[in-house]
Design a protein around this motif. Structure first.
Motif, PDB file in Angstrom:
ATOM      1  N   ARG A  84      -9.603  -4.028  10.219  1.00  0.00           N
ATOM      2  CA  ARG A  84      -7.901  -3.267   9.530  1.00  0.00           C
ATOM      3  C   ARG A  84      -7.643  -3.809   8.248  1.00  0.00           C
ATOM      4  N   PHE A  85      -6.902  -4.925   7.563  1.00  0.00           N
ATOM      5  CA  PHE A  85      -6.802  -6.100   6.765  1.00  0.00           C
ATOM      6  C   PHE A  85      -7.590  -5.371   5.461  1.00  0.00           C
ATOM      7  N   VAL A  86      -9.316  -5.214   5.734  1.00  0.00           N
ATOM      8  CA  VAL A  86     -10.066  -5.132   4.830  1.00  0.00           C
ATOM      9  C   VAL A  86      -9.588  -3.334   4.000  1.00  0.00           C
ATOM     10  N   ARG A  87      -9.224  -2.745   5.276  1.00  0.00           N
ATOM     11  CA  ARG A  87      -9.462  -1.576   5.055  1.00  0.00           C
ATOM     12  C   ARG A  87      -7.851  -1.013   4.035  1.00  0.00           C
ATOM     13  N   ALA A  88      -6.817  -1.740   3.871  1.00  0.00           N
ATOM     14  CA  ALA A  88      -5.188  -1.929   3.885  1.00  0.00           C
ATOM     15  C   ALA A  88      -5.825  -1.675   2.923  1.00  0.00           C
ATOM     16  N   LEU A  89      -6.496  -2.967   2.557  1.00  0.00           N
ATOM     17  CA  LEU A  89      -6.807  -3.279   0.476  1.00  0.00           C
ATOM     18  C   LEU A  89      -7.890  -2.343  -0.237  1.00  0.00           C
ATOM     19  N   GLU A  90      -8.490  -1.873   0.640  1.00  0.00           N
ATOM     20  CA  GLU A  90      -9.378  -0.631   0.303  1.00  0.00           C
ATOM     21  C   GLU A  90      -8.606   0.972  -0.218  1.00  0.00           C
ATOM     22  N   ALA A  91      -7.384   0.876   0.503  1.00  0.00           N
ATOM     23  CA  ALA A  91      -6.439   1.616   0.433  1.00  0.00           C
ATOM     24  C   ALA A  91      -5.108   0.587  -0.933  1.00  0.00           C
ATOM     25  N   ASP A  92      -5.270   0.171  -1.511  1.00  0.00           N
ATOM     26  CA  ASP A  92      -4.325  -0.666  -1.600  1.00  0.00           C
ATOM     27  C   ASP A  92      -5.278  -1.868  -2.351  1.00  0.00           C
ATOM     28  N   ASN A 138      -4.370  -3.966  -3.960  1.00  0.00           N
ATOM     29  CA  ASN A 138      -2.760  -5.060  -4.674  1.00  0.00           C
ATOM     30  C   ASN A 138      -1.909  -4.859  -3.597  1.00  0.00           C
ATOM     31  N   HIS A 139      -2.043  -4.761  -2.309  1.00  0.00           N
ATOM     32  CA  HIS A 139      -1.453  -5.205  -1.105  1.00  0.00           C
ATOM     33  C   HIS A 139      -1.480  -6.101  -1.243  1.00  0.00           C
ATOM     34  N   LEU A 140      -0.693  -7.541  -1.644  1.00  0.00           N
ATOM     35  CA  LEU A 140      -0.680  -8.921  -1.501  1.00  0.00           C
ATOM     36  C   LEU A 140      -0.500  -9.393   0.191  1.00  0.00           C
ATOM     37  N   PRO A 141       0.747  -8.660   0.929  1.00  0.00           N
ATOM     38  CA  PRO A 141       0.705  -8.862   2.111  1.00  0.00           C
ATOM     39  C   PRO A 141      -0.737  -9.027   3.076  1.00  0.00           C
ATOM     40  N   SER A 142      -1.313  -8.007   3.025  1.00  0.00           N
ATOM     41  CA  SER A 142      -2.830  -7.593   3.057  1.00  0.00           C
ATOM     42  C   SER A 142      -3.959  -8.910   2.627  1.00  0.00           C
ATOM     43  N   GLN A 143      -3.736  -9.598   1.045  1.00  0.00           N
ATOM     44  CA  GLN A 143      -4.417  -9.985   1.116  1.00  0.00           C
ATOM     45  C   GLN A 143      -4.246 -11.523   1.735  1.00  0.00           C
ATOM     46  N   ARG A 144      -3.362 -11.809   1.532  1.00  0.00           N
ATOM     47  CA  ARG A 144      -2.669 -13.626   2.062  1.00  0.00           C
ATOM     48  C   ARG A 144      -2.902 -13.607   3.841  1.00  0.00           C
ATOM     49  N   ARG A 145      -3.176 -12.301   4.504  1.00  0.00           N
ATOM     50  CA  ARG A 145      -3.391 -12.402   5.712  1.00  0.00           C
ATOM     51  C   ARG A 145      -4.769 -12.864   6.216  1.00  0.00           C
ATOM     52  N   GLU A 149       0.310  10.609   1.596  1.00  0.00           N
ATOM     53  CA  GLU A 149       0.855   9.386   1.135  1.00  0.00           C
ATOM     54  C   GLU A 149       0.446   9.030   0.649  1.00  0.00           C
ATOM     55  N   ASP A 150       0.956   8.027  -0.205  1.00  0.00           N
ATOM     56  CA  ASP A 150       0.164   7.186  -1.388  1.00  0.00           C
ATOM     57  C   ASP A 150      -0.116   6.397  -1.405  1.00  0.00           C
ATOM     58  N   LYS A 151      -1.238   5.355  -1.870  1.00  0.00           N
ATOM     59  CA  LYS A 151      -2.036   4.383  -1.334  1.00  0.00           C
ATOM     60  C   LYS A 151      -1.319   2.848  -1.205  1.00  0.00           C
ATOM     61  N   ALA A 152       0.470   2.294  -1.529  1.00  0.00           N
ATOM     62  CA  ALA A 152       0.915   2.355  -1.369  1.00  0.00           C
ATOM     63  C   ALA A 152       1.220   2.288   0.397  1.00  0.00           C
ATOM     64  N   THR A 153       1.776   3.582   0.979  1.00  0.00           N
ATOM     65  CA  THR A 153       1.961   3.473   2.500  1.00  0.00           C
ATOM     66  C   THR A 153       0.811   3.563   3.254  1.00  0.00           C
ATOM     67  N   ARG A 154      -0.451   3.504   2.873  1.00  0.00           N
ATOM     68  CA  ARG A 154      -1.494   3.783   3.594  1.00  0.00           C
ATOM     69  C   ARG A 154      -1.661   2.479   4.336  1.00  0.00           C
ATOM     70  N   ALA A 155      -1.740   1.309   2.820  1.00  0.00           N
ATOM     71  CA  ALA A 155      -1.517  -0.246   3.125  1.00  0.00           C
ATOM     72  C   ALA A 155      -0.811  -0.965   3.333  1.00  0.00           C
ATOM     73  N   ALA A 156       0.476  -0.476   4.101  1.00  0.00           N
ATOM     74  CA  ALA A 156       0.766  -0.634   4.275  1.00  0.00           C
ATOM     75  C   ALA A 156       0.949  -0.466   5.723  1.00  0.00           C
ATOM     76  N   LEU A 157       0.590   1.090   6.186  1.00  0.00           N
ATOM     77  CA  LEU A 157       0.985   1.303   7.859  1.00  0.00           C
ATOM     78  C   LEU A 157      -0.906   0.790   8.153  1.00  0.00           C
ATOM     79  N   ARG A 158      -1.785   0.692   7.845  1.00  0.00           N
ATOM     80  CA  ARG A 158      -2.698  -0.012   8.321  1.00  0.00           C
ATOM     81  C   ARG A 158      -2.673  -1.823   8.061  1.00  0.00           C
ATOM     82  N   HIS A 159      -1.950  -1.968   6.631  1.00  0.00           N
ATOM     83  CA  HIS A 159      -1.105  -3.397   7.237  1.00  0.00           C
ATOM     84  C   HIS A 159      -0.782  -3.471   8.841  1.00  0.00           C
ATOM     85  N   GLU A 160       0.287  -2.841   9.115  1.00  0.00           N
ATOM     86  CA  GLU A 160       1.398  -3.552  10.400  1.00  0.00           C
ATOM     87  C   GLU A 160      -0.692  -2.433  11.415  1.00  0.00           C
ATOM     88  N   ALA A 161      -1.185  -1.992  11.417  1.00  0.00           N
ATOM     89  CA  ALA A 161      -1.510  -1.847  12.747  1.00  0.00           C
ATOM     90  C   ALA A 161      -2.826  -3.825  12.662  1.00  0.00           C
TER      91      ALA A 161
END
Length: 335
Positions: free
Chosen positions: A30-38, A40-47, A1-13
Motif C-alpha cells: 500500500r505504501f508503494v501504491r501511495a508512491l505510485e499515486a504521488d 513525492n509523498h514524503l510520509p510514505s517514502q519514510r515509512r 481526486e488529485d494525486k496528493a489525496t489518493r496518496a494520502a488515502l493509500r498511505h492511511e490504508a
C-alpha cells in the motif's frame, strides 16, 4: 481526486494495515501504491524506508531516503531524510556515501548536532581531521553540558593538531583546561603539544598540572613518564638541580627507566652528581645494553674508576670486560 489525496488515502490504508492488522507485507504494497499515486509523498517514502530497514534491506532504505531528500521542497524534511540515509549507509560500511550525505545535511542545517556527531566519527576514522574541524567547532559551541563540551574541545584540539594548525590546537586545549583544570586529557594533550613545540616552560607547567590533577588516575608507569618529562623540561630551561630531582623521583619508581638514567648521566657534574653516582647510573643501564652501547658504558665506567676514584684494579677489570666484547680496540688496549 488529485494525486496528493489518493496518496494520502493509500498511505492511511497502509498505516492501518501495519498497525492494526500487523501485516508488514500488505502495508509495503500500500505504501508503494501511495508512491505510485504521488512519487513525492514524503510520509510514505519514510515509512517504506523504515519497513525496508526492519527487513534488513538497508541499502534499499538508504536509496529511498536519498530520493525523498532530493524531491522534498521542505528544508527540515530534506535534512532529516539526508541524515537518515547517511545513517543507513554508515551502518553497512558505505562510508564515502555516508560522509557525503551528512555533509549535505549540514549544508542545509549547519547546526544539526546528530548529523555532526556521526560525521565527525567517520571523518576522524578516515583520517580527514581538517574536514572535521568546523563540525567539531559547532558541536563544542552548541552543547551546554560541560563534560560534553570538554570532549568536543579535546577532539577539536587533536583534529587541529593533526591537520597542522598547532597554534589553534594549543588555544583549544587551553580552553579545555580553563573549563576544567582537572581534565587530564586536556592537560596531557596540551603538555605533549608544548613539548613537541619546544615551549619548555609552558610544557613544564602543563606536565606539573598533569601530575597534580592526575596522580590518582595515572598508572605507575605513566607517573614515571610524567616525572621524566618534567625533568627534561627543567634541563632544557637550564635548571639542572631541579631536573636532577625529578629524574631521581622517576628512578625511585622505576630504577631501570632508561630515558631518566641517560638524562642524569648527561647532566653529570652539572647536577652535582658524585662520581660514584655517575658510575652507578651507567651500571644500571648495563643489563639491557648490547654491542657498542655496552662497550661505551664500560669504557666510561673504567675511565671514571681510573681517574676520579683512583681505583686502578676496578678500572682494569672493567676495561677487560669491554675488551671481551671488542678485542681489537686500540683505545681499550691503550686504557
Amino acid at each position: 481526486e488529485d494525486k496528493a489525496t489518493r496518496a494520502a488515502l493509500r498511505h492511511e490504508a497502509a498505516e492501518i494495515t501495519l498497525t492494526h492488522l500487523s501485516d508488514p507485507r500488505g502495508a509495503e504494497e500500500r505504501f508503494v501504491r501511495a508512491l505510485e499515486a504521488d512519487p513525492n509523498h514524503l510520509p510514505s517514502q519514510r515509512r517504506l524506508a523504515g519497513l525496508y530497514r526492519e527487513q534488513g534491506d538497508i541499502l534499499r532504505a538508504a536509496k529511498l531516503l536519498q530520493e525523498a531528500a532530493g524531491r522534498s521542497p521542505n528544508r527540515l524534511e530534506k535534512t532529516r531524510c539526508l541524515s537518515e540515509a547517511a545513517d543507513a549507509y554508515a551502518s553497512v560500511g558505505e562510508t564515502a556515501k555516508a560522509i557525503d550525505l551528512y555533509q549535505q545535511a549540514l549544508s542545509e542545517d549547519p547546526e544539526l548536532a546528530e548529523a555532526g556527531e556521526a560525521l565527525v566519527d567517520l571523518l576522524l576514522q578516515e583520517k580527514r581531521p581538517g574536514e572535521a574541524v568546523p563540525v567539531l567547532e559547532m558541536l563544542a559551541r552548541k552543547t551546554s553540558d560541560r563534560d560534553e563540551q570538554l570532549g568536543w574541545l579535546n577532539k577539536l584540539g587533536v583534529a587541529l593538531r593533526e591537520s597542522g594548525d598547532k597554534a589553534r590546537a594549543l588555544r583549544t586545549f587551553a580552553r579545555a583546561t580553563e573549563l576544567a583544570e582537572t581534565d587530564l586529557t586536556a592537560q596531557r594533550n596540551r603538555a605533549e603539544l608544548l613539548t613537541a613545540e619546544a615551549h619548555h616552560q609552558g610544557a613544564r607547567d602543563a606536565w606539573l598540572a598533569v601530575l597534580k590533577h592526575g596522580r590518582d588516575q595515572l598508572s605507575a608507569g605513566e607517573v614515571v613518564e610524567v616525572l621524566y618529562a618534567i625533568g627534561a623540561c627543567e634541563r632544557s630551561l637550564g635548571h639542572n638541580a631541579e631536573a636532577r630531582d625529578f629524574l631521581q623521583r622517576a628512578l625511585e619508581l622505576d630504577p631501570a627507566h632508561r630515558p631518566s638514567l641517560r638524562a642524569l648521566i648527561e647532566l653529570g657534574d652539572s647536577a652535582g652528581l658524585t662520581k660514584e653516582a655517575q658510575i652507578d647510573l651507567r651500571r644500571a643501564l648495563l643489563p639491557a645494553a648490547e654491542g657498542d652501547e655496552r662497550v661505551k658504558l664500560l669504557t666510561e665506567i673504567g675511565k671514571l674508576q681510573a681517574t676520579a676514584l683512583q681505583d686502578a684494579e676496578g678500572a682494569l677489570q672493567t676495561f677487560a670486560e669491554a675488551l671481551q666484547l671488542l678485542p681489537d680496540s686500540h683505545t681499550l688496549l691503550h686504557e
